[in-house]
Structure formats: structure tokens, C-alpha cells
Design a protein around this motif. Structure first.
Motif, PDB file in Angstrom:
ATOM      1  N   VAL A   1      51.282  48.995   8.282  1.00 13.13           N
ATOM      2  CA  VAL A   1      51.710  48.598   6.944  1.00 13.13           C
ATOM      3  C   VAL A   1      52.121  47.136   6.923  1.00 13.13           C
ATOM      4  O   VAL A   1      52.453  46.545   7.959  1.00 13.13           O
TER       5      VAL A   1
ATOM      6  N   GLN B   1      55.487  54.739   6.776  1.00 13.38           N
ATOM      7  CA  GLN B   1      55.190  54.624   8.206  1.00 13.38           C
ATOM      8  C   GLN B   1      56.397  54.976   9.074  1.00 13.38           C
ATOM      9  O   GLN B   1      56.265  55.641  10.110  1.00 13.38           O
TER      10      GLN B   1
ATOM     11  N   ILE C   1      47.411  53.529   8.525  1.00 13.10           N
ATOM     12  CA  ILE C   1      46.312  52.756   7.956  1.00 13.10           C
ATOM     13  C   ILE C   1      45.644  53.539   6.829  1.00 13.10           C
ATOM     14  O   ILE C   1      45.305  54.713   6.987  1.00 13.10           O
ATOM     15  N   THR C   2      45.453  52.881   5.700  1.00 12.36           N
ATOM     16  CA  THR C   2      44.800  53.502   4.545  1.00 12.36           C
ATOM     17  C   THR C   2      43.290  53.562   4.756  1.00 12.36           C
ATOM     18  O   THR C   2      42.683  52.595   5.228  1.00 12.36           O
TER      19      THR C   2
ATOM     20  N   CYS D   1      43.666  47.814   1.026  1.00  7.98           N
ATOM     21  CA  CYS D   1      44.588  47.083   1.903  1.00  7.98           C
ATOM     22  C   CYS D   1      45.861  46.651   1.186  1.00  7.98           C
ATOM     23  O   CYS D   1      46.824  46.235   1.837  1.00  7.98           O
TER      24      CYS D   1
ATOM     25  N   SER E   1      48.018  47.842   4.060  1.00  5.46           N
ATOM     26  CA  SER E   1      47.345  48.369   5.233  1.00  5.46           C
ATOM     27  C   SER E   1      46.620  47.265   5.961  1.00  5.46           C
ATOM     28  O   SER E   1      45.983  46.406   5.349  1.00  5.46           O
TER      29      SER E   1
END
Length: 349
Positions: free
Chosen positions: A346, A216, A241-242, A335, A341
Motif C-alpha cells: 500500500v 494491510q 496488492i490490488t 494503483c 497499490s
């Protein structure tokens, strides 16, 4: 079998006597690899609620966009919209429970006709508001003064911009979205967003395919350089964000033959240090009818809070939430992979 296309009964509740819950056959979710609860046990971890101080509220699935990565399956043709009657019940509960923060999502939350009235009431209770704005909604009919209204009310904005290049953004979100997003960010900057400490403007990065976000911190530096040099845009923070392998994104993974590899990637990168920081620990998630869930992803899979009976917010006693189990399934690896995430980016360095 890479995706569940028939009902599967494998919601994992380690402390529940009944650890099964049927997931609709209309939904897609990975069903290969280890179960999330099994991996938690291997690391001597459990996942339970703390006393919540935040509500994450989906105001409806209506949206002016239909993004490929959207786990909500939101779009212009969706009709699910939270009513004012439901909002009033939420306000009453939030006041009695001393809720400190509210995170408003959709769809495009601003397209709910009661959005501004609801925000005004939340602010009158001293509740901090985060609005998840897709930026392009600023140019929808009837929303011409939305940016100014946001600034006047000091509402924190979290805005999706999955890349700093036109090709990548338009591929995920639709032709012309990048240009509108850049124009919208410039408008928000002109009102002080991203410059005034009271006007927080965070951008959200989502990967464009079956891979984890890059670090990030370095990605934020790239965004600052590219947006600053090319468009004179500044912002507060970047949130990486995943993408979670459910619903619309899962369909795309299945279509491209990537679902098994992606799930393996998530499992392989499980990071136990993320578990303590997971957003499901400290918030209550609500759908457009104010039904309660452990997180936004469980909401989309229709897995009720703690895997129990379906309830509304006003059926919940806040003092009885501590230590209640959180319902999990294989999508939860999204997550906890890599740096983790959450809706705040993160979770670990």
C-alpha cells in the motif's frame, strides 16, 4: 461495453501532442467510466517521472504456475526468456546509470537459465536485488539448492501467498500449491529468512475476487497469527496488492460479469494522496527483450514508456527522464484506489 476487444486509442498523455496509442485487440482492458487523466486534472495532479534509481526486469514469462490473477499471463508453456546477451547490455547500462536496486520478476524469474549468473553480476556492482519468488519454484527440478543460494547471497524475497488458507490459495494458484508454499516458507525460515534482518521475506496478498484488499496492517496481523499458530512460520512484512483489471484477471472478471462493477469500485475509491507515491515515478520497467515501459502493467498492454516510440534500455539517456510524462489508462485506477497499490504494498495509511 465493459472491455476493449477492439483496438482503442486512448492512452492518456496530458503533455503529449499526440495522446493516442493503439492497444492490441488481443488484450483486455476496461473502457468504461472516466479516463484516469481526467480524474488527475480534477485534482490538479500530474504524473511524471523522477530520476529513476531502480530497474524492474521481467526475465521471461515462463512459470511453473498459471495463476488466475496473473496479469503477465505467465505459465509453463510460455517461451519468452531473456537472453544473456540482453542481460549483459542491461548490466552495462545499469552500471553507467548508477542504478541502486533491481526488482526481478517473471513468470518465475528463477526459471531463466541465466538467473543466478545475472544476479551475481548485479551483486558485484553493489546493486540490491529483490526477487519475486512464487515459493513453489523451490521444488522445481534443478532448483533444489535455490533456497540456500538465496540465503547465501542475502537476496530479498517477495513471495506470493494470496491467503493463509488452503482452499483460497489453491483456488487462485492450483491444487497443491498451498502445501508446497507452506513447506517452502518453513524451509526459508530454517535458513534465517524472516528472522535475520539481512534476509528479508515479504509475503504478497492479492484479493481472490472483484474487491479491494482489506487494510494491510490488520491483514498482516491475521497472517502472522494464522501462519505462526498453524505452521510456526514467520515473515518480515505483508504487502497487500490490488489486482489490476487487465489480461487474465480481466478475462475472469468478464466471465463472471464483474468487470463494470470492479472498474466502478476502483474509480469510486480513487485516492489522490497515492499519486505522489506511485512506483512508476521512480523506476524503469523492462520486458524480457529489455524494451522500456512506465510500469509492469503498461508492459503487458505493450504501451511504451511515456507513450512514445518503442525503445530498448540502452537507447535511453537517464538524465533525460526527469519530468517525462507517464502513460496512463483506465487500469491505473487500480494503483490509486483506497490505500493505493504498488509492488511494495500500500502507498498510504
Amino acid at each position: 461495453m465493459a472491455l476493449a476487444e477492439i483496438p482503442i486509442e486512448n492512452v492518456e498523455l496530458e503533455t503529449s501532442t499526440d495522446s493516442t496509442f493503439k492497444i492490441s485487440d488481443e488484450l483486455l482492458i476496461p473502457d468504461t467510466g472516466p479516463r484516469f487523466s481526467e480524474v488527475l486534472k480534477q485534482h490538479n495532479l500530474s504524473l511524471t517521472h523522477d530520476r529513476p534509481n531502480e530497474l524492474q526486469i521481467n526475465l521471461g514469462k515462463l512459470c511453473n504456475l498459471a495463476c488466475h490473477h496473473c496479469h503477465v499471463d505467465a505459465g509453463p508453456k510460455r517461451t519468452e526468456i531473456m537472453s544473456w546477451e540482453t542481460m549483459e547490455k542491461i548490466l552495462l547500462w545499469a552500471e553507467e546509470a548508477n542504478i541502486e536496486k533491481v526488482d526481478l520478476t517473471g513468470g518465475a524469474p528463477e526459471m531463466n537459465p541465466h538467473f543466478r549468473k545475472f544476479c551475481a553480476r548485479l551483486l558485484s556492482l553493489g546493486i540490491q536485488i529483490t526477487s519475486r519468488c512464487n515459493i513453489t519454484v523451490l521444488y522445481e527440478p534443478g532448483q533444489e539448492d535455490l533456497a540456500e543460494w538465496y540465503a547465501k547471497n542475502n537476496i530479498r524475497l517477495v513471495c506470493s501467498l494470496p491467503c493463509y488458507t488452503e482452499d483460497n490459495v489453491d483456488a487462485q494458484r492450483g491444487k497443491g500449491v498451498f502445501d508446497k508454499s507452506i513447506s517452502g516458507l518453513q524451509l526459508l525460515n530454517s535458513l534465517g529468512y524472516g528472522l535475520d534482518p539481512k534476509l528479508s521475506l515479504d509475503l504478497v496478498y492479492n484479493p481472490g475476487g472483484a474487491f479491494l484488499p482489506p487494510p494491510q496492517e490488520s491483514l498482516e496481523a491475521d497472517y502472522r497469527r494464522m501462519l505462526g499458530d498453524n505452521f510456526s512460520i514467520t515473515f518480515s512484512n505483508l504487502l497487500a496488492i490490488t489486482n489490476i483489471p487487465i489480461n487474465r484477471f480481466a478475462h475472469a472478471l468478464k466471465r463472471d460479469g464483474d468487470i463494470e462493477d470492479y472498474q466502478h469500485l476502483l474509480v469510486e475509491n480513487f485516492n489522490p494522496s497515492t499519486v505522489e507515491q506511485l512506483m512508476c515515478r521512480h523506476l524503469i520497467n523492462l520486458d524480457w527483450e529489455a524494451r522500456i515501459f512506465d510500469c509492469d502493467f503498461n508492459q503487458m498492454l505493450n504501451i511504451p514508456m511515456s507513450g512514445g516510440p518503442q525503445r530498448h534500455l540502452w537507447d535511453l539517456e537517464i538524465d533525460k527522464i526527469d519530468e517525462k510524462p507517464i502513460a496512463t489508462n483506465r487500469h491505473c485506477f487500480g494503483c490509486t484506489a483506497g490505500a493505493g497499490s504498488s509492488c511494495g504494498g500500500v502507498l498510504t495509511d
